[in-house]
Design an enzyme around this catalytic site. Structure first.
Site, PDB file in Angstrom:
ATOM      1  N   GLU A  88      11.794   9.338  -3.907  1.00  8.95           N
ATOM      2  CA  GLU A  88      11.471   8.561  -5.113  1.00  8.95           C
ATOM      3  C   GLU A  88      10.106   8.986  -5.646  1.00  8.95           C
ATOM      4  OE1 GLU A  88      12.196   4.428  -4.591  1.00  8.95           O
ATOM      5  OE2 GLU A  88      10.569   3.818  -5.933  1.00  8.95           O
TER       6      GLU A  88
ATOM      7  N   GLU B 194      16.057  -3.245  -5.077  1.00 10.40           N
ATOM      8  CA  GLU B 194      14.946  -3.262  -4.132  1.00 10.40           C
ATOM      9  C   GLU B 194      14.566  -4.714  -3.814  1.00 10.40           C
ATOM     10  OE1 GLU B 194      11.475  -1.116  -5.433  1.00 10.40           O
ATOM     11  OE2 GLU B 194      10.718  -0.941  -3.375  1.00 10.40           O
TER      12      GLU B 194
ATOM     13  N   ASP C 107      13.091  -0.931 -14.339  1.00 10.49           N
ATOM     14  CA  ASP C 107      12.055  -1.917 -14.008  1.00 10.49           C
ATOM     15  C   ASP C 107      12.077  -2.972 -15.111  1.00 10.49           C
ATOM     16  OD1 ASP C 107       9.077  -2.149 -12.479  1.00 10.49           O
ATOM     17  OD2 ASP C 107       9.170  -2.983 -14.499  1.00 10.49           O
TER      18      ASP C 107
ATOM     19  N   GLU D 140      10.394   3.462 -12.129  1.00 12.53           N
ATOM     20  CA  GLU D 140       9.505   2.304 -12.278  1.00 12.53           C
ATOM     21  C   GLU D 140       8.368   2.586 -13.246  1.00 12.53           C
ATOM     22  OE1 GLU D 140       8.470   2.524  -8.009  1.00 12.53           O
ATOM     23  OE2 GLU D 140       6.435   2.034  -8.612  1.00 12.53           O
TER      24      GLU D 140
ATOM     25  N   LYS E 288       7.212   4.491   2.436  1.00 10.90           N
ATOM     26  CA  LYS E 288       6.234   5.214   1.623  1.00 10.90           C
ATOM     27  C   LYS E 288       5.830   6.489   2.356  1.00 10.90           C
ATOM     28  CE  LYS E 288       6.097   2.010  -1.522  1.00 10.90           C
ATOM     29  NZ  LYS E 288       6.438   2.250  -2.939  1.00 10.90           N
TER      30      LYS E 288
ATOM     31  N   GLY F 104       9.977  -5.835  -6.289  1.00 12.92           N
ATOM     32  CA  GLY F 104       8.779  -6.071  -5.488  1.00 12.92           C
ATOM     33  C   GLY F 104       7.709  -6.657  -6.374  1.00 12.92           C
TER      34      GLY F 104
ATOM     35  N   HIS G 140      14.051  -0.976  -9.488  1.00 11.59           N
ATOM     36  CA  HIS G 140      12.757  -1.154  -8.837  1.00 11.59           C
ATOM     37  C   HIS G 140      12.417  -2.639  -8.846  1.00 11.59           C
ATOM     38  CE1 HIS G 140       8.260  -1.559  -9.292  1.00 11.59           C
ATOM     39  NE2 HIS G 140       8.367  -0.967  -8.129  1.00 11.59           N
TER      40      HIS G 140
ATOM     41  N   SER H 162       0.828  -1.212   0.000  1.00  6.31           N
ATOM     42  CA  SER H 162       0.000   0.000   0.000  1.00  6.31           C
ATOM     43  C   SER H 162       0.859   1.258   0.000  1.00  6.31           C
ATOM     44  CB  SER H 162      -0.915  -0.009   1.231  1.00  6.31           C
ATOM     45  OG  SER H 162      -0.164  -0.211   2.416  1.00  6.31           O
TER      46      SER H 162
ATOM     47  N   ASP I  38       9.463   7.397  -0.593  1.00 14.00           N
ATOM     48  CA  ASP I  38       8.846   7.154  -1.904  1.00 14.00           C
ATOM     49  C   ASP I  38       7.432   7.716  -1.895  1.00 14.00           C
ATOM     50  OD1 ASP I  38       7.806   6.156  -4.256  1.00 14.00           O
ATOM     51  OD2 ASP I  38       8.297   4.057  -3.847  1.00 14.00           O
TER      52      ASP I  38
END
Lengths: 441, 441
Positions: free
Chosen positions: B273, B381, B323, B300, B219, B352, B350, B24, B247
């Protein structure tokens, strides 16, 4: 009963234009002008029409994107939608999951534009006004509320936009009267497709001058010797006073654009359009600096207002070419018109294709009446293809677009044309001798 | 018999990550990490796997785009494809009709990337090497031939790229040995999702330090007071030496990004970011200038090499975040690695999502061995989600990615996972208590 959107029809319609190479350019030798066509239907039996222009293969992807986004329109109350299409535009562009696929670019963004434009068409039909008039009758406050300023404020704030629109209030009525009487300037791309031979080029150039055009555009970038010869033929055919623009459709890198255009400078090109990648703001700035006084134009592939903002901030363009179907609809084009007016750069809309002339004329006319207040150095592109398929086709005469009078955005395609050119099952695709071009060509 | 591609399977697979708010952030409060998953099959029974990471709704559009482009891959001879994936990338990106839908951006561009990456996976499997090793064994000439320089030459020519790669030949073998022995630095985003409470944030930050991470990312951008409090908690948990990046996931305009980050400066953020729109090159440059010495990172959502080129030309970024799935595959990422090395800017990929760690590690490791030759100020990451679904999952230990040893690009998802999470018919979607989030939220 509250009136609601009950369905969103989406149709893949393709015209086999590659047969005669109408529309042929350096990047796109065999286009089949097409559209993802959208019809909103309401519980009261009203309709809103929209379309996203495409070039053949891949239209099915565009259709898939519209169908996915349509879930956000179905069941919506119509009064709220037409009162504030900007709210819909924000929901479509900002959806927290779907925005990963952009954000604000490509087929998903164009799908949002198709739906937003269809809502504006519905709004204008309900108001009984052509779209340009509906927009021109909104107050500065209403117009500013239709724009998403999130990423624009470093170049243009809400207050600056309001001030600009309030200044344009002076003379609105007189300009509307002038527009209705005289229309809006057009320029023509009809003579200059790369696939046309020299005789056809010369003949169509001479005809365009007789028809009243002050600006004619030629495609370039296929072969330098051909371009030199074709520019010479065109310049001879039109004389020294008519403006001759050229369009490379992104074929070059920056150094190549500069070298190539220096070879054409002797023919006094008015602008070079799409000299390189539409994403290359700094590249356009470098080309403009190197080639001055030749103007630099771009926009048909500029995917959102953030990129237009930078083209203006970087002094990269002399001419802003909005497109009715590239960005997220009327609302984002309103943002771009405001940016262009704020920076004092003229807007000459991109058109042609299928329906682009029909749609974008409304935006240029609204700009004249209520935003920039000027037609100086401005003209809407005109190509005389495929208008016969529209319920309310553009009327161009004496080198000028006449103001539409029919309520709506002029996007509606005739049911007979939709049936005939529906892809892949329409009879024109089953029966025509159109080349079944291999996707790997 | 020539070995050919016989089929391209495309699967919509979605993981209901929104239930626990893993992932999130300010722009994406409820993501369902998903993928358009691609399998190339050959007449000899070989396979190449690829995926395009998505975030839930709209994955069906991404799947439609892959299915349309797959027509350009089916029936192609495998020897030619794997010998020159760059030729396929040019055909996919340059198709004269489909490019209207971009060009080089959005779902169509990502679809090209998914197919190109699947060809590289097939090539690496045939060669019996992990992709990073396959790439690191190519000569400078072979690497340069895999890049489309059309729009890049004002920043980087073929000759400059060759010279750069030849300089990197020195020490290749030693760096490969070092990579195999020590792995590649990772940083972690696991602690910092916006949906996690303060206790979980503090606990996960402390764990990350114990696990050996030197850089942790949070975040930000939801609420300023929350961000100040969370940054304070994180800084206290990790101490003054550990780097804390933040970010914003594009939530701000330019002036807002500057104002907000000045409020967080006291906590010594290492980078900010995605402070604003990924399309806003000039905006990133303005943010960087205003916030120095806080670094600016993005990538990204940067949709192609032309935009990365400008970010570098405009001194707009301190950190390039490639990415694996955003651009047109390994080939375009090779262009971006070359540009970053040429401008001397570090690449911190990037990752995840689903499979992004698995794919992108190969590019960073190749960069270390054969392009930039350095891991200074570089890290990939890492997020500890969803790796259990992969046949060859990443191995991260002591804050470092271990070099993959299995042939291929590590993209393959377990058949059991594909079956379980296939959307909408997989049992995890039929049976789970995942929120059926309305598309209009």
């Amino acid at each position: 009963m509250t009136e609601r959107i009950t369905s969103v029809d989406t149709i893949d319609v393709r015209f086999p234009t590659s047969v005669h190479r109408d529309g042929s350019d350096a990047m796109n030798p065999f286009p089949d002008y097409s559209a993802a066509y959208v019809v909103l239907r309401t519980s009261a039996g009203a309709e809103g029409h929209g379309l996203i222009f495409t070039v053949g293969r891949g239209t099915e992807i565009q259709v898939a994107a519209v169908r996915s986004l349509a879930a956000m329109v179905i069941d919506q109350p119509v009064d709220a939608l037409v009162a504030d299409p900007g709210a819909l535009a924000r929901r479509l562009v900002g959806d927290s999951q779907i925005r990963w696929l952009g954000p604000a670019k490509g087929v998903v963004h164009m799908a949002a534009g198709g739906l937003v434009n269809a809502v504006w068409d519905l709004a204008a039909r309900r108001a009984g006004k052509p779209l340009w008039k509906l927009l021109a009758d909104l107050t500065p406050e209403q117009l500013v509320a239709q724009v998403d300023f999130r990423y624009l404020r470093d170049a243009l704030t809400e207050d600056e936009a309001l001030a600009l629109l309030r200044r344009a209030n002076d003379g609105r009525a007189a300009r509307e009267q002038q527009l209705r009487a005289e229309g809006y300037p057009a320029y023509t791309t009809t003579p200059g497709w790369l696939g046309y031979d020299d005789e056809k080029l010369a003949r169509l150039c001479a005809e365009a001058v007789r028809d009243g055009y002050q600006l004619i555009k030629l495609k370039v970038g296929g072969d330098l010797a051909d371009d030199v010869r074709r520019m010479g033929i065109a310049r001879q055919a039109v004389g020294p006073q008519i403006r001759l623009a050229v369009d490379a459709n992104q074929i070059w890198g920056v150094p190549e654009a500069i070298r190539w255009m220096r070879e054409l400078a002797a023919f006094d090109p008015y602008w070079i359009e799409e000299p390189t990648s539409p994403d290359d703001v700094l590249g356009h700035a470098a080309v403009r600096k190197a080639l001055s006084p030749i103007r630099v134009a771009t926009g048909e592939h500029v995917h959102n207002a953030v990129v237009f903002k930078q083209l203006l901030q970087a002094d990269a363009v002399d001419v802003v070419q909005i497109d009715a179907c590239r960005v997220a609809g009327v609302n984002e084009n309103l943002a771009i018109l405001l940016l262009a007016a704020h920076f004092g750069v003229p807007v000459c809309p991109h058109a042609g294709g299928v329906g682009l002339c029909e749609l974008v004329q409304h935006l240029a006319m609204f700009d004249f009446v209520a935003v920039s207040g000027s037609t100086d150095d401005r003209a809407i592109e005109y190509v005389d293809h495929l208008h016969e398929h529209f319920v309310d086709p553009v009327r161009v005469t004496g080198g000028r677009y006449l103001a539409p009078t029919t309520p709506g955005m002029s996007a509606e395609i005739l049911p007979t044309s939709l049936a005939a050119f529906r892809f892949p099952d329409g009879p024109q695709w089953a029966d025509t001798g159109a080349p079944a071009e291999a996707p790997t060509q």
